[in-house]
Structures are given as C-alpha cells and as structure tokens.
Design a protein around this motif. Structure first.
Motif, PDB file in Angstrom:
ATOM      1  N   SER A  33       0.830  -1.207   0.000  1.00 45.71           N
ATOM      2  CA  SER A  33       0.000   0.000   0.000  1.00 45.71           C
ATOM      3  C   SER A  33       0.867   1.262   0.000  1.00 45.71           C
ATOM      4  O   SER A  33       0.502   2.270  -0.599  1.00 45.71           O
ATOM      5  CB  SER A  33      -0.937   0.013   1.199  1.00 45.71           C
ATOM      6  OG  SER A  33      -0.194  -0.028   2.404  1.00 45.71           O
ATOM      7  N   ALA A  36       1.891   1.768  -3.550  1.00 41.76           N
ATOM      8  CA  ALA A  36       0.752   2.196  -4.358  1.00 41.76           C
ATOM      9  C   ALA A  36       0.464   3.682  -4.149  1.00 41.76           C
ATOM     10  O   ALA A  36       0.232   4.423  -5.108  1.00 41.76           O
ATOM     11  CB  ALA A  36      -0.475   1.362  -4.009  1.00 41.76           C
ATOM     12  N   ILE A  37       0.500   4.132  -2.908  1.00 40.49           N
ATOM     13  CA  ILE A  37       0.263   5.547  -2.622  1.00 40.49           C
ATOM     14  C   ILE A  37       1.392   6.390  -3.204  1.00 40.49           C
ATOM     15  O   ILE A  37       1.150   7.455  -3.789  1.00 40.49           O
ATOM     16  CB  ILE A  37       0.123   5.764  -1.102  1.00 40.49           C
ATOM     17  CG1 ILE A  37      -1.155   5.118  -0.599  1.00 40.49           C
ATOM     18  CG2 ILE A  37       0.154   7.246  -0.755  1.00 40.49           C
ATOM     19  CD1 ILE A  37      -1.272   5.056   0.911  1.00 40.49           C
ATOM     20  N   PHE A  40       0.919   6.602  -6.979  1.00 39.83           N
ATOM     21  CA  PHE A  40      -0.177   7.513  -7.301  1.00 39.83           C
ATOM     22  C   PHE A  40       0.267   8.970  -7.176  1.00 39.83           C
ATOM     23  O   PHE A  40      -0.036   9.795  -8.037  1.00 39.83           O
ATOM     24  CB  PHE A  40      -1.374   7.238  -6.377  1.00 39.83           C
ATOM     25  CG  PHE A  40      -2.532   8.148  -6.620  1.00 39.83           C
ATOM     26  CD1 PHE A  40      -3.337   7.979  -7.727  1.00 39.83           C
ATOM     27  CD2 PHE A  40      -2.806   9.185  -5.736  1.00 39.83           C
ATOM     28  CE1 PHE A  40      -4.407   8.833  -7.964  1.00 39.83           C
ATOM     29  CE2 PHE A  40      -3.868  10.036  -5.955  1.00 39.83           C
ATOM     30  CZ  PHE A  40      -4.672   9.861  -7.077  1.00 39.83           C
ATOM     31  N   ALA A  41       1.012   9.292  -6.123  1.00 40.33           N
ATOM     32  CA  ALA A  41       1.484  10.668  -5.933  1.00 40.33           C
ATOM     33  C   ALA A  41       2.461  11.071  -7.032  1.00 40.33           C
ATOM     34  O   ALA A  41       2.389  12.191  -7.555  1.00 40.33           O
ATOM     35  CB  ALA A  41       2.135  10.800  -4.558  1.00 40.33           C
ATOM     36  N   LEU A  43       2.708   9.779 -10.126  1.00 39.51           N
ATOM     37  CA  LEU A  43       1.989   9.894 -11.394  1.00 39.51           C
ATOM     38  C   LEU A  43       1.142  11.162 -11.452  1.00 39.51           C
ATOM     39  O   LEU A  43       1.062  11.823 -12.497  1.00 39.51           O
ATOM     40  CB  LEU A  43       1.117   8.658 -11.622  1.00 39.51           C
ATOM     41  CG  LEU A  43       1.878   7.381 -11.938  1.00 39.51           C
ATOM     42  CD1 LEU A  43       0.916   6.196 -12.022  1.00 39.51           C
ATOM     43  CD2 LEU A  43       2.650   7.525 -13.230  1.00 39.51           C
ATOM     44  N   THR A  44       0.517  11.524 -10.353  1.00 39.20           N
ATOM     45  CA  THR A  44      -0.268  12.755 -10.315  1.00 39.20           C
ATOM     46  C   THR A  44       0.625  13.975 -10.500  1.00 39.20           C
ATOM     47  O   THR A  44       0.296  14.883 -11.268  1.00 39.20           O
ATOM     48  CB  THR A  44      -1.039  12.853  -8.984  1.00 39.20           C
ATOM     49  OG1 THR A  44      -1.858  11.697  -8.844  1.00 39.20           O
ATOM     50  CG2 THR A  44      -1.894  14.095  -8.937  1.00 39.20           C
TER      51      THR A  44
END
Length: 74
Positions: A33, A36-37, A40-41, A43-44
């Motif tokens: 996790s 994954a977080i 995500f950060a 990629l954003t």
C-alpha cells in the motif's frame, strides 16, 4: 544536573528514536500500500507537470500570453 549526564541522556534518547524511525521505515518499504500511494502521488505530480509544461497556451487569457510575432502595421 551535570552537563555530562544530560548530554548522555539526550544522546541515548536520539539514538533510540532514530532506531525506532529506521524500524518503521523498513516496515513501510515492505508494504504494497505504501508503494501504491507513492506511485499515485508520483503519477499525479507528473501529469500536472506535463499539463503545465506542454499545455495549450491558448487556454490562457490574452493578457497572460507573450506575442509570437510583432503586430503587423498595414
């Protein structure tokens, strides 16, 4: 209280705290996790950077854009 005793006390405190922080960090590196977080950060942030760098400048109001060519005088 003597300076030497206080210094030894705080050095033990900082050492124990850093060992605890390293222990928690190693646990984070083994959890899916967390990655994954982090993905995500990243990629954003990358998407926002691409939009800012390569976005269409016509979406900006006229007074924010630099003229591309001199204004023709007829």
């Amino acid at each position: 209280m003597k300076t030497q005793t206080t210094f030894k006390h705080w050095m033990h405190y900082f050492h124990d705290s850093s060992v605890k922080a390293a222990h928690h960090a190693s646990h984070l590196l083994h959890e899916g996790s967390f990655w994954a977080i982090l993905a995500f950060a990243v990629l954003t942030a990358g998407l926002i950077a691409l939009v800012v760098l390569f976005g269409d400048s016509s979406a900006l109001p006229e007074y924010y854009r630099m003229p591309i060519a001199p204004i023709p005088i007829y």
